[in-house]
Design a protein around this motif. Structure first.
Motif, short mmCIF file in Angstrom:
data_model
loop_
_atom_site.label_atom_id
_atom_site.label_comp_id
_atom_site.label_asym_id
_atom_site.label_seq_id
_atom_site.Cartn_x
_atom_site.Cartn_y
_atom_site.Cartn_z
N LYS A 43 -0.48 -1.78 -4.35
CA LYS A 43 -1.49 -1.08 -3.55
C LYS A 43 -2.88 -1.62 -3.87
O LYS A 43 -3.53 -1.12 -4.81
N TYR A 65 -7.34 -4.58 3.36
CA TYR A 65 -6.34 -4.27 4.38
C TYR A 65 -6.86 -4.61 5.77
O TYR A 65 -8.04 -4.44 6.08
N GLY A 110 0.80 -1.22 0.00
CA GLY A 110 0.00 0.00 0.00
C GLY A 110 0.83 1.27 0.00
O GLY A 110 0.26 2.37 -0.07
N ALA A 165 -4.51 2.67 1.60
CA ALA A 165 -3.81 2.24 2.81
C ALA A 165 -3.41 3.44 3.66
O ALA A 165 -3.53 3.40 4.89
#
Length: 296
Positions: free
Chosen positions: A84, A91, A78, A203
């Motif tokens: 990412k 996450y 991330g 993130a």
């Protein structure tokens, strides 16, 4: 899983960052890391926090290498050059620990000295507690291992609200606000480089909300187990907090009392902001070297 990857040209000509990128695959994701210095030396692992990346360690890597250490600095998933995932549901605290654990195992890293700060400590302390045989020493700076049983300072609550609700999230300016020295426009741009647009910042915006702040947080039990394990840690455990961090200032005292390996060491408090690596990079590298050489 929809995965974003920052174009490589975003990382061209970054100031004070001549290091060669290295890559590994973890759970189908590309993880970037730096690996500098002699490969046969015992490694120093530098774990960054949020919303930074391995660029944060550009002032620490050269003096550590010059002192004879192998230095590894990964980018968390991330962040930085690492992949990412675009969805918030991709996450979790456990996922971040799992991705870094996979990387450690894949590279078969051992005899590690850990330096960790911010989210690097939330992840790194878990790694050291859960895989103690791989680690020889810990240096903790401006971070900790929250379990949700502690009250969080107002500055952290404000940061959580900002990350969640602010219509803009200027990474370079955020990092600059957490340093004592003034970052140049090129340095602020280097912190912005991994994030071409807001879709890449999932993130960076999410991690503050994943810090355990209640006892029933999904990560609280694992963090309590790690805290208990570090209560039996007899290898060197040094704290090196800055004097100017409104979130973590004073958090080092609990570690001095809890960790056997923290006793009889010369713990450090040095001038600097939250991102003390920007303010005191060379000094931090010297402190790590002194600890590993038995001079602290």
């Amino acid at each position: 899983m929809d995965i974003l990857r920052t174009p490589e040209e975003r990382f061209d000509a970054l100031p004070d960052f001549p290091f060669q990128p290295q890559y590994a695959q973890v759970a189908g994701l590309r993880l970037h890391y730096l690996d500098e210095g002699p490969r046969d030396a015992a490694p120093v692992l530098l774990l960054h926090g949020e919303p930074t990346w391995s660029y944060l360690y550009r002032f620490m890597i050269p003096p550590l290498v010059a002192a004879g250490h192998r230095v590894l600095a990964p980018d968390l998933i991330g962040f930085g050059r690492s992949d990412k995932p675009s969805a918030a549901t991709d996450y979790s605290y456990a996922a971040q620990v799992g991705w870094m654990t996979d990387w450690l195992v894949q590279l078969d890293l051992g005899d590690l000295a850990l330096f960790c700060q911010d989210w690097g400590s939330l992840i790194g302390l878990r790694l050291a507690a859960e895989q103690a045989d791989r680690f020889r020493a810990i240096v903790l700076s401006n971070g900790g291992l929250p379990t949700g049983d502690q009250s969080m300072p107002p500055a952290f609550r404000a940061w959580q609200r900002f990350a969640r609700h602010s219509p803009v999230f200027p990474i370079g300016r955020i990092v600059a606000s957490g340093t004592r020295r003034r970052l140049s426009p090129a340095e602020r741009a280097a912190y912005d480089a991994p994030f071409p647009d807001r879709s890449f910042k999932t993130a960076a915006r999410l991690l503050p909300s994943l810090v355990p702040t209640t006892p029933d947080d999904p990560a609280a039990a694992a963090n309590r187990q790690a805290w208990a394990a570090l209560g039996e840690w007899t290898k060197p455990f040094l704290t090196c907090f800055s004097t100017g961090d409104p979130i973590t200032r004073g958090g080092d005292r609990a570690w001095h009392a809890h960790v056997p390996g923290a006793r009889r060491l010369s713990h450090q408090r040095i001038p600097g902001g939250h991102f003390v690596q920007e303010d005191q990079g060379a000094r931090l590298a010297s402190i790590i070297d002194d600890l590993l050489a038995g001079r602290l």
